[in-house]
Scaffold this motif. Structure first.
Motif, PDB file in Angstrom:
ATOM      1  N   LYS A 169       0.851  -1.182   0.000  1.00  0.00           N
ATOM      2  CA  LYS A 169       0.000   0.000   0.000  1.00  0.00           C
ATOM      3  C   LYS A 169       0.890   1.236   0.000  1.00  0.00           C
ATOM      4  O   LYS A 169       2.080   1.163   0.283  1.00  0.00           O
ATOM      5  CB  LYS A 169      -0.890   0.010   1.249  1.00  0.00           C
ATOM      6  N   THR A 170       0.314   2.397  -0.284  1.00  0.00           N
ATOM      7  CA  THR A 170       1.118   3.619  -0.343  1.00  0.00           C
ATOM      8  C   THR A 170       1.727   3.966   1.004  1.00  0.00           C
ATOM      9  O   THR A 170       2.850   4.470   1.067  1.00  0.00           O
ATOM     10  CB  THR A 170       0.277   4.813  -0.841  1.00  0.00           C
ATOM     11  N   TYR A 171       1.026   3.690   2.109  1.00  0.00           N
ATOM     12  CA  TYR A 171       1.606   4.011   3.420  1.00  0.00           C
ATOM     13  C   TYR A 171       2.780   3.093   3.745  1.00  0.00           C
ATOM     14  O   TYR A 171       3.710   3.492   4.435  1.00  0.00           O
ATOM     15  CB  TYR A 171       0.558   3.983   4.529  1.00  0.00           C
ATOM     16  N   ASP A 172       2.775   1.861   3.221  1.00  0.00           N
ATOM     17  CA  ASP A 172       3.934   0.969   3.391  1.00  0.00           C
ATOM     18  C   ASP A 172       5.143   1.521   2.637  1.00  0.00           C
ATOM     19  O   ASP A 172       6.268   1.479   3.134  1.00  0.00           O
ATOM     20  CB  ASP A 172       3.623  -0.432   2.874  1.00  0.00           C
ATOM     21  N   LYS A 173       4.898   2.040   1.433  1.00  0.00           N
ATOM     22  CA  LYS A 173       5.985   2.605   0.636  1.00  0.00           C
ATOM     23  C   LYS A 173       6.571   3.830   1.327  1.00  0.00           C
ATOM     24  O   LYS A 173       7.785   4.015   1.373  1.00  0.00           O
ATOM     25  CB  LYS A 173       5.483   2.985  -0.757  1.00  0.00           C
ATOM     26  N   ARG A 174       5.685   4.674   1.898  1.00  0.00           N
ATOM     27  CA  ARG A 174       6.156   5.863   2.612  1.00  0.00           C
ATOM     28  C   ARG A 174       6.990   5.478   3.817  1.00  0.00           C
ATOM     29  O   ARG A 174       8.009   6.106   4.119  1.00  0.00           O
ATOM     30  CB  ARG A 174       4.979   6.733   3.048  1.00  0.00           C
ATOM     31  N   ALA A 175       6.578   4.425   4.516  1.00  0.00           N
ATOM     32  CA  ALA A 175       7.342   3.957   5.679  1.00  0.00           C
ATOM     33  C   ALA A 175       8.721   3.456   5.252  1.00  0.00           C
ATOM     34  O   ALA A 175       9.717   3.702   5.950  1.00  0.00           O
ATOM     35  CB  ALA A 175       6.574   2.852   6.396  1.00  0.00           C
ATOM     36  N   ASP A 176       8.795   2.771   4.116  1.00  0.00           N
ATOM     37  CA  ASP A 176      10.088   2.296   3.607  1.00  0.00           C
ATOM     38  C   ASP A 176      11.003   3.459   3.249  1.00  0.00           C
ATOM     39  O   ASP A 176      12.205   3.425   3.535  1.00  0.00           O
ATOM     40  CB  ASP A 176       9.892   1.398   2.383  1.00  0.00           C
ATOM     41  N   ILE A 177      10.442   4.486   2.629  1.00  0.00           N
ATOM     42  CA  ILE A 177      11.244   5.660   2.269  1.00  0.00           C
ATOM     43  C   ILE A 177      11.765   6.349   3.523  1.00  0.00           C
ATOM     44  O   ILE A 177      12.934   6.732   3.600  1.00  0.00           O
ATOM     45  CB  ILE A 177      10.413   6.640   1.406  1.00  0.00           C
ATOM     46  N   LYS A 178      10.904   6.476   4.530  1.00  0.00           N
ATOM     47  CA  LYS A 178      11.298   7.114   5.786  1.00  0.00           C
ATOM     48  C   LYS A 178      12.410   6.323   6.474  1.00  0.00           C
ATOM     49  O   LYS A 178      13.398   6.887   6.954  1.00  0.00           O
ATOM     50  CB  LYS A 178      10.084   7.230   6.702  1.00  0.00           C
ATOM     51  N   GLU A 179      12.272   5.001   6.494  1.00  0.00           N
ATOM     52  CA  GLU A 179      13.286   4.135   7.108  1.00  0.00           C
ATOM     53  C   GLU A 179      14.624   4.237   6.374  1.00  0.00           C
ATOM     54  O   GLU A 179      15.685   4.332   7.001  1.00  0.00           O
ATOM     55  CB  GLU A 179      12.784   2.688   7.099  1.00  0.00           C
ATOM     56  N   ARG A 180      14.573   4.275   5.049  1.00  0.00           N
ATOM     57  CA  ARG A 180      15.785   4.394   4.244  1.00  0.00           C
ATOM     58  C   ARG A 180      16.485   5.733   4.502  1.00  0.00           C
ATOM     59  O   ARG A 180      17.705   5.788   4.637  1.00  0.00           O
ATOM     60  CB  ARG A 180      15.425   4.247   2.765  1.00  0.00           C
ATOM     61  N   ASP A 181      15.705   6.812   4.605  1.00  0.00           N
ATOM     62  CA  ASP A 181      16.275   8.134   4.888  1.00  0.00           C
ATOM     63  C   ASP A 181      16.911   8.176   6.267  1.00  0.00           C
ATOM     64  O   ASP A 181      17.985   8.765   6.448  1.00  0.00           O
ATOM     65  CB  ASP A 181      15.211   9.216   4.765  1.00  0.00           C
ATOM     66  N   LEU A 182      16.258   7.552   7.256  1.00  0.00           N
ATOM     67  CA  LEU A 182      16.832   7.514   8.605  1.00  0.00           C
ATOM     68  C   LEU A 182      18.154   6.761   8.626  1.00  0.00           C
ATOM     69  O   LEU A 182      19.123   7.210   9.251  1.00  0.00           O
ATOM     70  CB  LEU A 182      15.850   6.872   9.584  1.00  0.00           C
ATOM     71  N   LYS A 183      18.220   5.638   7.941  1.00  0.00           N
ATOM     72  CA  LYS A 183      19.467   4.871   7.875  1.00  0.00           C
ATOM     73  C   LYS A 183      20.579   5.688   7.219  1.00  0.00           C
ATOM     74  O   LYS A 183      21.721   5.683   7.677  1.00  0.00           O
ATOM     75  CB  LYS A 183      19.257   3.573   7.094  1.00  0.00           C
ATOM     76  N   ARG A 184      20.233   6.406   6.148  1.00  0.00           N
ATOM     77  CA  ARG A 184      21.214   7.235   5.461  1.00  0.00           C
ATOM     78  C   ARG A 184      21.726   8.347   6.380  1.00  0.00           C
ATOM     79  O   ARG A 184      22.928   8.618   6.430  1.00  0.00           O
ATOM     80  CB  ARG A 184      20.602   7.837   4.203  1.00  0.00           C
ATOM     81  N   ASP A 185      20.829   8.981   7.150  1.00  0.00           N
ATOM     82  CA  ASP A 185      21.237  10.039   8.081  1.00  0.00           C
ATOM     83  C   ASP A 185      22.138   9.502   9.177  1.00  0.00           C
ATOM     84  O   ASP A 185      23.139  10.138   9.543  1.00  0.00           O
ATOM     85  CB  ASP A 185      20.011  10.712   8.699  1.00  0.00           C
ATOM     86  N   ILE A 186      21.813   8.334   9.698  1.00  0.00           N
ATOM     87  CA  ILE A 186      22.635   7.719  10.749  1.00  0.00           C
ATOM     88  C   ILE A 186      24.021   7.392  10.213  1.00  0.00           C
ATOM     89  O   ILE A 186      25.029   7.650  10.870  1.00  0.00           O
ATOM     90  CB  ILE A 186      21.936   6.457  11.316  1.00  0.00           C
ATOM     91  N   GLN A 187      24.095   6.849   9.010  1.00  0.00           N
ATOM     92  CA  GLN A 187      25.387   6.543   8.399  1.00  0.00           C
ATOM     93  C   GLN A 187      26.206   7.806   8.187  1.00  0.00           C
ATOM     94  O   GLN A 187      27.412   7.829   8.416  1.00  0.00           O
ATOM     95  CB  GLN A 187      25.188   5.826   7.057  1.00  0.00           C
ATOM     96  N   ARG A 188      25.544   8.876   7.742  1.00  0.00           N
ATOM     97  CA  ARG A 188      26.226  10.148   7.503  1.00  0.00           C
ATOM     98  C   ARG A 188      26.791  10.710   8.816  1.00  0.00           C
ATOM     99  O   ARG A 188      27.935  11.143   8.865  1.00  0.00           O
ATOM    100  CB  ARG A 188      25.261  11.144   6.883  1.00  0.00           C
ATOM    101  N   GLU A 189      25.981  10.678   9.895  1.00  0.00           N
ATOM    102  CA  GLU A 189      26.463  11.159  11.201  1.00  0.00           C
ATOM    103  C   GLU A 189      27.611  10.312  11.711  1.00  0.00           C
ATOM    104  O   GLU A 189      28.598  10.841  12.248  1.00  0.00           O
ATOM    105  CB  GLU A 189      25.315  11.164  12.210  1.00  0.00           C
ATOM    106  N   PHE A 190      27.505   9.020  11.573  1.00  0.00           N
ATOM    107  CA  PHE A 190      28.563   8.113  12.029  1.00  0.00           C
ATOM    108  C   PHE A 190      29.871   8.385  11.279  1.00  0.00           C
ATOM    109  O   PHE A 190      30.940   8.438  11.876  1.00  0.00           O
ATOM    110  CB  PHE A 190      28.109   6.663  11.817  1.00  0.00           C
ATOM    111  N   ARG A 191      29.761   8.592   9.967  1.00  0.00           N
ATOM    112  CA  ARG A 191      30.924   8.870   9.141  1.00  0.00           C
ATOM    113  C   ARG A 191      31.555  10.216   9.525  1.00  0.00           C
ATOM    114  O   ARG A 191      32.781  10.345   9.568  1.00  0.00           O
ATOM    115  CB  ARG A 191      30.522   8.867   7.670  1.00  0.00           C
ATOM    116  N   ASN A 192      30.727  11.226   9.825  1.00  0.00           N
ATOM    117  CA  ASN A 192      31.242  12.543  10.222  1.00  0.00           C
ATOM    118  C   ASN A 192      31.920  12.509  11.577  1.00  0.00           C
ATOM    119  O   ASN A 192      32.895  13.223  11.804  1.00  0.00           O
ATOM    120  CB  ASN A 192      30.122  13.569  10.227  1.00  0.00           C
TER     121      ASN A 192
END
Length: 153
Positions: A127-150
């Motif tokens: 469903k569209t809300y499942d897709k939105r949740a996946d996008i949100k989760e992917r963005d959070l992982k990317r932000d965490i990786q970026r902070e860890f790298r910095n």
């Protein structure tokens, strides 16, 4: 993937649009120049799906371009391709697909010991809300990786 496997193409949209319950490896019945075209990587299967008819599994909307270096005896690019599976596997897939909302989607195409194989997934549409949740989760992982790298710098 294991040793001796060369990935030809992946269906990235399938992972976004569907939840993959199960996957199964199967062979493809190809004609003449289709094998050379697949090895060259000229395949398109963005909206392809598999269907079970009369105890056989067929792939629809799977386009293999004509081989550029062949003669006039070339293959039809849009013909239905038959998948090679055991009878027990087909029966199991039939039971799964008859459930509400399940469909068969090609996930990967690859060469294994010189033979063209397909990874077929038993999928259920998101469903569209499942897709939105996946996008949100992917963005959070990317932000965490970026902070860890910095922090390491």
């Amino acid at each position: 993937m294991a040793e001796g496997i060369k990935i030809i193409a992946q269906n990235k949209k399938a992972h976004f649009n569907y939840t993959i319950e199960e996957s199964i490896e199967c062979g493809l019945e190809l004609q003449g120049t289709e094998v050379k075209s697949v090895k060259a990587g000229s395949v398109s299967f963005a909206d392809s799906f598999a269907e079970i008819k009369n105890g056989e599994v067929w792939v629809h909307n799977f386009h293999i371009s004509e081989y550029a270096y062949s003669s006039i005896f070339n293959h039809d690019p849009d013909r239905l391709k038959k998948l090679l599976l055991h009878k027990d596997e087909i029966k199991r897939l039939t039971r799964k697909v008859e459930e509400k909302g399940y469909t068969l989607i090609p996930l990967n195409f690859y060469l294994k010991k010189g033979r063209v194989k397909m990874l077929l997934g038993v999928c259920k549409g998101k469903k569209t809300y499942d897709k939105r949740a996946d996008i949100k989760e992917r963005d959070l992982k990317r932000d965490i990786q970026r902070e860890f790298r910095n922090k390491l710098s």
